[in-house]
Design a protein around this motif. Structure first.
Motif, PDB file in Angstrom:
ATOM      1  N   LEU A  46      56.819  29.094  41.822  1.00  0.00           N
ATOM      2  CA  LEU A  46      56.671  30.281  40.987  1.00  0.00           C
ATOM      3  C   LEU A  46      56.064  31.445  41.754  1.00  0.00           C
ATOM      4  N   ARG A  47      55.161  31.134  42.664  1.00  0.00           N
ATOM      5  CA  ARG A  47      54.417  32.147  43.426  1.00  0.00           C
ATOM      6  C   ARG A  47      54.663  31.934  44.923  1.00  0.00           C
TER       7      ARG A  47
ATOM      8  N   ASP B 148      50.151  31.275  34.628  1.00  0.00           N
ATOM      9  CA  ASP B 148      51.234  30.589  35.339  1.00  0.00           C
ATOM     10  C   ASP B 148      51.715  29.413  34.502  1.00  0.00           C
TER      11      ASP B 148
ATOM     12  N   ILE C  24      54.915  26.501  35.252  1.00  0.00           N
ATOM     13  CA  ILE C  24      56.068  26.111  36.057  1.00  0.00           C
ATOM     14  C   ILE C  24      56.267  24.606  35.980  1.00  0.00           C
TER      15      ILE C  24
ATOM     16  N   SER D 204      55.628  37.782  31.729  1.00  0.00           N
ATOM     17  CA  SER D 204      56.718  37.071  32.388  1.00  0.00           C
ATOM     18  C   SER D 204      57.647  38.084  33.040  1.00  0.00           C
TER      19      SER D 204
ATOM     20  N   ARG E  82      63.180  36.448  34.454  1.00  0.00           N
ATOM     21  CA  ARG E  82      63.001  35.020  34.123  1.00  0.00           C
ATOM     22  C   ARG E  82      63.561  34.702  32.731  1.00  0.00           C
TER      23      ARG E  82
END
Length: 142
Positions: free
Chosen positions: A24-25, A79, A81, A115, A119
């Motif tokens: 995600l990051r 976050d 994920i 978000s 996405r």
């Protein structure tokens, strides 16, 4: 073995979330990850929670409980994920239910997240899970 939800506290537990969170990051590096997490914990009450099954991290969330003039006491999801190899197996729902329960348990008045506009799959999940789109988030890179 049934999946469990666990708040990650020790250095090794936190580091076990790195490969999933990096999906995600992508700007994160293994060298700076633990230091960033510890600063977020110390300064903002940040927590990392996971869904673990068969000793493997399947999904990860980072959250904090905070307060503002606009929203009162609220839960902020930084976050969320699911590991790319573990998608479409219900891990996000398991984690989501735990997060909502945690927000209620802490008397949060609202549940918030931002978000990225690209996405779309995540947006469908959030809308199906009862969230509303209530504002626009603006930014300027400095």
């Amino acid at each position: 073995m049934k999946p469990i939800v666990k708040i990650m506290k020790s250095d090794s537990e936190i580091m076990s979330t790195f490969s999933t969170l990096k999906q995600l990051r992508p700007h994160l590096t293994e060298d700076n990850f633990l230091g960033i997490i510890r600063r977020l914990q110390d300064n903002y009450g940040f927590n990392i929670v996971t869904v673990i099954e068969n000793d493997e991290v399947k999904a990860v969330a980072g959250y904090r409980i905070t307060e503002s003039l606009a929203w009162g006491n609220y839960f902020y999801l930084d976050d969320l994920i699911t590991d790319e190899k573990s998608r479409q197996k219900g891990y996000a729902h398991t984690l989501w239910d735990w997060l909502i329960s945690k927000a209620k348990e802490n008397d949060c008045e609202q549940f918030h997240l931002d978000s990225g506009v690209h996405r779309h799959e995540a947006h469908r999940f959030y809308l199906k899970s009862g969230l509303d789109i209530t504002c626009h988030h603006f930014q300027k890179t400095l």
